[in-house]
Design an enzyme around this catalytic site. Structure first.
Site, short mmCIF file in Angstrom:
data_model
loop_
_atom_site.label_atom_id
_atom_site.label_comp_id
_atom_site.label_asym_id
_atom_site.label_seq_id
_atom_site.Cartn_x
_atom_site.Cartn_y
_atom_site.Cartn_z
N ASP A 1 41.78 43.27 43.49
CA ASP A 1 42.40 44.60 43.49
C ASP A 1 42.58 45.11 44.92
OD1 ASP A 1 42.01 44.55 40.76
OD2 ASP A 1 40.18 45.74 40.85
N1 URA Z 1 36.95 42.58 39.12
C1 URA Z 1 37.55 43.74 39.43
O1 URA Z 1 37.36 44.74 38.74
N2 URA Z 1 38.34 43.78 40.50
C2 URA Z 1 38.57 42.73 41.32
O2 URA Z 1 39.29 42.84 42.30
C3 URA Z 1 37.93 41.53 40.98
C4 URA Z 1 37.14 41.49 39.89
#
Ligand code: URA
Length: 253
Positions: free
Chosen positions: A115
């Site tokens: 993310d």
């Molecule tokens: N889980 C999440 O919530 N975000 C990420 O970027 C990776 C794993």
């Protein structure tokens, strides 16, 4: 009407958009937009027709002047900073992980996504089989995260995370969860999961009535982010690649 496929004996012919999408660089729709935008050349010639036939044994295809079907396989470990997208270009002009690997002379694509607000270990490669081995949940490649939660979590909540919590897309697989410390109203956890669903860690923490304040991926399998500086990258060593693709005792299924 697409151009007719020329006869090429036994040679493997594919359309340009298929070559790009098959090489792992994105969907066919994305490939078409890159071709349309004039970023793709075949043997040095600008080609803007997605249906252009390419002879995979002879033609040299480049995207932004970087070869997309290079013989040499590359495996890169990047420490993705928070605030960088795991995509090539952003319509809103935000920074992307490609801004951090401009010195690379070959095209690579991210192995899975992190993310915007997540930092940490991101692998990039031009090897689609390797990427499949890491991202396909059937192979259960463990991904480890450091998590800071917005409230203090009790032992019962940690146990729920270990056993599996119910998300909108089904229950999560058992996870390894270790409390590192509590500080004020926060808990610091190390969480290892073998799936890679969209925003999975954030949703797991929300499922126990808290939320994530900070999320850092620290390891994939035996590969650790280690001392690598934030925003920096390095090539994986051959034994590291082997450790990820054939970890001892791992089993599909
Ligand atoms: N889980 C999440 O919530 N975000 C990420 O970027 C990776 C794993």
């Amino acid at each position: 009407m697409p151009p007719r496929k020329p006869a090429a004996g036994h040679r493997p012919l594919k359309t340009l958009e298929r070559v790009l999408s098959k090489a792992g660089f994105g969907s066919r729709t994305e490939a078409r937009s890159w071709i349309g935008a004039g970023r793709v050349r075949v043997n040095g010639k600008l080609i803007q027709t997605p249906d252009h036939w390419v002879d995979l044994e002879r033609d040299r295809v480049t995207l932004d002047d970087k070869p997309v079907r290079a013989g040499r396989k590359i495996y890169l470990l990047l420490y993705k900073p928070k605030g960088y997208l795991t995509t090539y270009k952003d319509p809103q002009g935000r920074p992307t992980v490609y801004d951090l690997i401009q010195d690379l002379d070959q095209w690579v694509f991210p192995v899975g996504r992190l993310d915007l607000d997540t930092s940490g270990l991101l692998l990039l490669t031009n090897d689609t089989q390797f990427a499949e081995r890491i991202t396909n949940p059937a192979y259960k490649a463990p991904k480890t995260y450091l998590v800071k939660t917005a409230s203090r979590l009790g032992d019962g909540e940690l146990e729920q995370l270990r056993r599996g919590v119910l998300l909108s897309d089904g229950a999560t697989q058992p996870a390894l969860v270790q409390r590192l410390r509590d500080s004020g109203n926060h808990t610091f956890l190390e969480l290892t999961i073998t799936e890679g669903r969209n925003r999975q860690v954030r949703r797991m923490i929300e499922a126990v009535d808290s939320s994530v304040l900070k999320l850092v991926r620290t390891a994939i399998g035996a590969i650790q982010i280690g001392e690598l500086g934030i925003g920096k990258h390095r090539q994986l060593e051959a034994p590291e690649v082997s450790a990820l693709t054939c970890p001892s005792g791992s089993r599909r299924g």
